[in-house]
Design a protein around this motif. Sequence first.
Motif, short mmCIF file in Angstrom:
data_model
loop_
_atom_site.label_atom_id
_atom_site.label_comp_id
_atom_site.label_asym_id
_atom_site.label_seq_id
_atom_site.Cartn_x
_atom_site.Cartn_y
_atom_site.Cartn_z
N GLY A 156 37.21 56.65 39.88
CA GLY A 156 35.79 56.77 39.57
C GLY A 156 35.54 57.89 38.57
O GLY A 156 36.44 58.62 38.17
N LYS A 157 34.28 58.01 38.15
CA LYS A 157 33.92 58.97 37.10
C LYS A 157 34.20 60.42 37.50
O LYS A 157 34.41 61.27 36.63
CB LYS A 157 32.44 58.81 36.73
N ASN A 158 34.21 60.71 38.77
CA ASN A 158 34.45 62.08 39.24
C ASN A 158 35.91 62.29 39.65
O ASN A 158 36.21 63.10 40.53
CB ASN A 158 33.52 62.41 40.41
N LYS A 211 41.47 46.58 42.38
CA LYS A 211 41.00 47.72 43.17
C LYS A 211 40.31 48.78 42.32
O LYS A 211 39.95 49.85 42.82
CB LYS A 211 42.17 48.36 43.92
N GLY A 212 40.10 48.50 41.04
CA GLY A 212 39.56 49.50 40.14
C GLY A 212 38.05 49.45 40.01
O GLY A 212 37.40 48.45 40.29
N THR A 213 37.48 50.54 39.54
CA THR A 213 36.02 50.63 39.35
C THR A 213 35.56 49.86 38.12
O THR A 213 34.37 49.59 37.97
CB THR A 213 35.58 52.10 39.23
N TYR A 214 36.48 49.49 37.23
CA TYR A 214 36.13 48.73 36.04
C TYR A 214 36.06 47.23 36.30
O TYR A 214 35.77 46.45 35.40
CB TYR A 214 37.16 48.95 34.93
N LEU A 215 36.33 46.81 37.53
CA LEU A 215 36.42 45.40 37.85
C LEU A 215 35.11 44.67 37.53
O LEU A 215 34.02 45.16 37.79
CB LEU A 215 36.76 45.22 39.33
N ASN A 216 35.25 43.49 36.96
CA ASN A 216 34.10 42.63 36.70
C ASN A 216 34.53 41.19 36.99
O ASN A 216 35.70 40.92 37.26
CB ASN A 216 33.63 42.78 35.25
N ALA A 217 33.57 40.27 36.96
CA ALA A 217 33.87 38.89 37.35
C ALA A 217 34.94 38.27 36.46
O ALA A 217 35.76 37.47 36.93
CB ALA A 217 32.58 38.05 37.29
N PHE A 218 34.96 38.64 35.19
CA PHE A 218 35.93 38.06 34.26
C PHE A 218 37.33 38.53 34.61
O PHE A 218 38.25 37.73 34.79
CB PHE A 218 35.57 38.46 32.83
N SER A 219 37.52 39.85 34.72
CA SER A 219 38.85 40.38 35.04
C SER A 219 39.28 40.00 36.45
O SER A 219 40.46 39.78 36.72
CB SER A 219 38.87 41.90 34.87
N GLN A 220 38.31 39.88 37.36
CA GLN A 220 38.63 39.53 38.74
C GLN A 220 39.22 38.12 38.83
O GLN A 220 40.18 37.88 39.56
CB GLN A 220 37.38 39.64 39.61
N SER A 221 38.62 37.19 38.08
CA SER A 221 39.10 35.80 38.16
C SER A 221 40.55 35.70 37.70
O SER A 221 41.36 34.98 38.31
CB SER A 221 38.20 34.89 37.33
N TYR A 222 40.91 36.42 36.63
CA TYR A 222 42.29 36.41 36.14
C TYR A 222 43.21 37.17 37.11
O TYR A 222 44.33 36.74 37.39
CB TYR A 222 42.37 37.04 34.75
N GLY A 223 42.73 38.32 37.59
CA GLY A 223 43.55 39.14 38.48
C GLY A 223 43.87 38.45 39.79
O GLY A 223 45.01 38.53 40.29
N GLU A 224 42.89 37.76 40.35
CA GLU A 224 43.11 37.07 41.62
C GLU A 224 44.12 35.93 41.46
O GLU A 224 44.97 35.71 42.33
CB GLU A 224 41.79 36.55 42.17
#
Length: 353
Positions: free
Chosen positions: A334-336, A198-211
Motif C-alpha cells: 500500500g501507499k504507506n 494480492k496486490g493493491t494495484y489489482l483491477n478487473a483486467f489484471s485479475q481476469s488474466y491472473g486468475e
Amino acid sequence: MVSRVVFGRGSFNQLGDIIEPKRLNVKAPFIYLVDDVFKGNAELTSRISLAYEDHILFISADTEPTTSQVDDLVEQIILNYKDRPSGIIGIGGGTLLDLAKAVAIMLTNEGVSKDYQGWDLVKSPAIYHVGVPTISGTGAEVSRTTVLTGPERKLGINSDYTPFDQVILDPELTKDVPKDQWFYTGMDCFIHCVESLKGTYLNAFSQSYGEKAFDLCKEIFIEDKGTKEELQDKLMMASWHGGMSIAYSQVGVAHALSYGLGYLLGTKHGIGNCIVFDQLEEFYPEGVALFKEMKKIHNITLPKGICAHLADDEFNTMIDVALGLEPLWENAVGKNWRQTITREKLRTLYEKM
C-alpha cells in the motif's frame, strides 16, 4: 499490448514468412539473438531463414542480462551494418527476450541503456522486434519491461515501447527444458499471479488474466492434468496470462527482494524468486503454502544459506536495490509501505535465505 501473436505447435516455421514484409531493404538485416544452448542444434537453427545480410548472434544465458551487454550488442550492430536493422528477433528464455527488447530500444534512443532503467523514460519507439520464447514462465514475451542489471541497480526499462511487435508461441520449443529450470520459471509465473492478485494495484483486467494463469499453474504443478504436450501448451499460456496480469498491475515482495539477490550475487531470476518466496508466509500465506506443496510434489530442493556469509555492506547493497523498487512495494503493501517495510525487516528476511 503485443500487437500480433501466433500460437501453435510448429508455428516457429512461420517466422520467416511473418517477418519478411518488415524488411526495410536488402542491406537492412534481421539480427537474431539466440540462446547459445541452441548452437549446433540444427533442429532449431535450420528453421531460421537467413537472407541477404541477416545474422545470428549466439548469446549465453548463464548470467542475467546487463546494461553493458546491451550497449556492447548495440555498438556491434551499429559498427557492422551501415543500415539500421530491419528488426531484432529474440529466441530463448527471459534473458534473450529481455536483451532483444533492450537492443531494439537502444538502436533508436541516444545514450546508454542504464539511462533508461526506470519507468517511461524511453522517448523514441524501438525498431521492429519479435520474441520467440523457448521456455515458459517468465512472461518476458508479453511484459512492458526488460530487466537489466546495471552498474548501480537491477531494474527494468519499463515503457510502452518495450513490448514486442510480434510474438510466436510454439510449445514444441520448450520440450527439452531441464526439470529444475522448468520448475523455477514455472514458479516465476505462479509468483507473478500471487503478487498481482494480492496486490493493491489489482483491477478487473489484471485479475481476469491472473486468475486464469493461477488456475493453469495448479493444473500443471499440482493436479498434473494432461499429457506432456498438453502441459507444455498450458504452461506457455499461463506464462502469457501471468505476464499480462502484471503488465496491468505490478509484482510485489518476492520480485523486489529477488532483484537484490540478482544484483549482488548474480542469482538467476527464476530460482531467486523461489528462494525468496519460500520465506514470505507473512505476505502471501496461501500462495507460499501452495508453493511448498509444489516443491514437495516435484522433489525440488532449493539452495540454502546463500546469504549466510555476507557482510553488512553487502546486505545494505541488496536492501538498497530492493527498496528502490517503490511501485512493487506500493502494490504489495500500500501507499504507506515505508511504515512497515524497514531496512531491519528486509535484513531479517535476507538472513533466512
